[in-house]
Design a protein around this motif. Structure first.
Motif, PDB file in Angstrom:
ATOM      1  N   UNK A   4       1.329 -19.429  52.710  1.00  0.00           N
ATOM      2  CA  UNK A   4       2.489 -19.594  53.574  1.00  0.00           C
ATOM      3  C   UNK A   4       3.681 -18.909  52.920  1.00  0.00           C
ATOM      4  N   UNK A   5       4.518 -18.265  53.721  1.00  0.00           N
ATOM      5  CA  UNK A   5       5.700 -17.579  53.212  1.00  0.00           C
ATOM      6  C   UNK A   5       6.946 -18.346  53.623  1.00  0.00           C
ATOM      7  N   UNK A   6       7.867 -18.502  52.700  1.00  0.00           N
ATOM      8  CA  UNK A   6       9.099 -19.251  52.939  1.00  0.00           C
ATOM      9  C   UNK A   6       9.864 -18.722  54.149  1.00  0.00           C
ATOM     10  N   UNK A   7       9.861 -17.417  54.357  1.00  0.00           N
ATOM     11  CA  UNK A   7      10.612 -16.818  55.471  1.00  0.00           C
ATOM     12  C   UNK A   7      10.093 -17.276  56.834  1.00  0.00           C
ATOM     13  N   UNK A   8       8.837 -17.721  56.884  1.00  0.00           N
ATOM     14  CA  UNK A   8       8.246 -18.152  58.148  1.00  0.00           C
ATOM     15  C   UNK A   8       8.279 -19.666  58.338  1.00  0.00           C
ATOM     16  N   UNK A   9       8.793 -20.397  57.356  1.00  0.00           N
ATOM     17  CA  UNK A   9       8.817 -21.860  57.430  1.00  0.00           C
ATOM     18  C   UNK A   9      10.047 -22.332  58.205  1.00  0.00           C
ATOM     19  N   UNK A  10       9.840 -23.249  59.110  1.00  0.00           N
ATOM     20  CA  UNK A  10      10.921 -23.789  59.928  1.00  0.00           C
ATOM     21  C   UNK A  10      11.648 -24.899  59.171  1.00  0.00           C
ATOM     22  N   UNK A  11      12.976 -24.801  59.037  1.00  0.00           N
ATOM     23  CA  UNK A  11      13.706 -25.851  58.327  1.00  0.00           C
ATOM     24  C   UNK A  11      13.802 -27.136  59.149  1.00  0.00           C
ATOM     25  N   UNK A  12      13.796 -28.275  58.448  1.00  0.00           N
ATOM     26  CA  UNK A  12      14.070 -29.553  59.105  1.00  0.00           C
ATOM     27  C   UNK A  12      14.794 -30.463  58.122  1.00  0.00           C
ATOM     28  N   UNK A  13      15.441 -31.482  58.657  1.00  0.00           N
ATOM     29  CA  UNK A  13      16.190 -32.415  57.823  1.00  0.00           C
ATOM     30  C   UNK A  13      15.343 -33.636  57.538  1.00  0.00           C
ATOM     31  N   UNK A  14      15.209 -33.963  56.261  1.00  0.00           N
ATOM     32  CA  UNK A  14      14.435 -35.133  55.860  1.00  0.00           C
ATOM     33  C   UNK A  14      15.254 -36.397  56.098  1.00  0.00           C
ATOM     34  N   UNK A  15      14.627 -37.525  55.953  1.00  0.00           N
ATOM     35  CA  UNK A  15      15.285 -38.809  56.165  1.00  0.00           C
ATOM     36  C   UNK A  15      16.437 -39.026  55.183  1.00  0.00           C
ATOM     37  N   UNK A  16      16.377 -38.391  53.982  1.00  0.00           N
ATOM     38  CA  UNK A  16      17.450 -38.566  52.991  1.00  0.00           C
ATOM     39  C   UNK A  16      18.605 -37.582  53.191  1.00  0.00           C
ATOM     40  N   UNK A  17      18.495 -36.679  54.166  1.00  0.00           N
ATOM     41  CA  UNK A  17      19.591 -35.789  54.497  1.00  0.00           C
ATOM     42  C   UNK A  17      19.494 -34.380  53.943  1.00  0.00           C
ATOM     43  N   UNK A  18      18.436 -34.059  53.204  1.00  0.00           N
ATOM     44  CA  UNK A  18      18.294 -32.697  52.693  1.00  0.00           C
ATOM     45  C   UNK A  18      17.586 -31.825  53.732  1.00  0.00           C
ATOM     46  N   UNK A  19      17.871 -30.530  53.678  1.00  0.00           N
ATOM     47  CA  UNK A  19      17.195 -29.582  54.551  1.00  0.00           C
ATOM     48  C   UNK A  19      16.063 -28.949  53.766  1.00  0.00           C
ATOM     49  N   UNK A  20      14.858 -29.046  54.287  1.00  0.00           N
ATOM     50  CA  UNK A  20      13.714 -28.479  53.587  1.00  0.00           C
ATOM     51  C   UNK A  20      12.920 -27.571  54.522  1.00  0.00           C
ATOM     52  N   UNK A  21      12.134 -26.724  53.878  1.00  0.00           N
ATOM     53  CA  UNK A  21      11.169 -25.885  54.593  1.00  0.00           C
ATOM     54  C   UNK A  21       9.808 -26.214  53.997  1.00  0.00           C
ATOM     55  N   UNK A  22       8.978 -26.822  54.800  1.00  0.00           N
ATOM     56  CA  UNK A  22       7.650 -27.215  54.345  1.00  0.00           C
ATOM     57  C   UNK A  22       6.782 -25.979  54.195  1.00  0.00           C
ATOM     58  N   UNK A  23       6.248 -25.782  53.013  1.00  0.00           N
ATOM     59  CA  UNK A  23       5.386 -24.633  52.755  1.00  0.00           C
ATOM     60  C   UNK A  23       3.922 -25.005  52.926  1.00  0.00           C
ATOM     61  N   UNK A  24       3.508 -26.035  52.222  1.00  0.00           N
ATOM     62  CA  UNK A  24       2.125 -26.501  52.317  1.00  0.00           C
ATOM     63  C   UNK A  24       2.124 -28.024  52.426  1.00  0.00           C
ATOM     64  N   UNK A  25       1.678 -28.510  53.565  1.00  0.00           N
ATOM     65  CA  UNK A  25       1.474 -29.938  53.791  1.00  0.00           C
ATOM     66  C   UNK A  25       0.520 -30.095  54.964  1.00  0.00           C
ATOM     67  N   UNK A  26       0.292 -31.336  55.395  1.00  0.00           N
ATOM     68  CA  UNK A  26      -0.692 -31.559  56.461  1.00  0.00           C
ATOM     69  C   UNK A  26      -0.276 -30.963  57.812  1.00  0.00           C
ATOM     70  N   UNK A  27       0.997 -30.576  57.963  1.00  0.00           N
ATOM     71  CA  UNK A  27       1.426 -29.958  59.225  1.00  0.00           C
ATOM     72  C   UNK A  27       1.259 -28.450  59.230  1.00  0.00           C
TER      73      UNK A  27
END
Length: 117
Positions: A4-27
């Protein structure tokens, strides 16, 4: 092979308020036991203080300077620092400068495993 490439990861806001881009997880891949994400915090902002009952976390600072707090102990962190956050440990990170870091969780990050006071 899963890549997975970071440039293709969609950002989302976690419950603690940080913005992350999931690279490798179950989604994004057939991952069972961990997750890897890139996180960004703008200068002067913090995550909300929280803990995870199940997940052990690693933060790896890529750029920026921050104050890391784990169970009341605070220290300054910067590029090249790897931080262990044990399950059940209250934690928060405050960006003194714009912060970019990797976050690895095992078991994988879940909103349902994020707790506040």
């Amino acid at each position: 092979m899963e890549i997975r490439n970071l440039q293709n990861a969609t950002p989302f806001t976690t419950k603690d308020g940080s913005t992350i881009r999931s690279l490798l997880d179950h989604t994004t891949a057939p991952v069972l036991n961990q997750s890897l994400a890139a996180a960004d915090l703008p200068e002067g902002t913090s995550t909300q203080r929280h803990y995870h009952k199940k997940s052990e976390e690693f933060y790896y600072i890529l750029s920026g300077i921050a104050t890391m707090e784990i169970d009341g102990e605070k220290t300054q962190v910067g590029p090249g620092d790897a931080i262990l956050i044990p399950p059940g440990a209250w934690h928060q990170i405050h960006a003194e400068e714009a912060l970019n870091f990797l976050c690895c969780c095992s078991p994988p990050y879940s909103h349902d495993d994020t707790y506040f006071k």
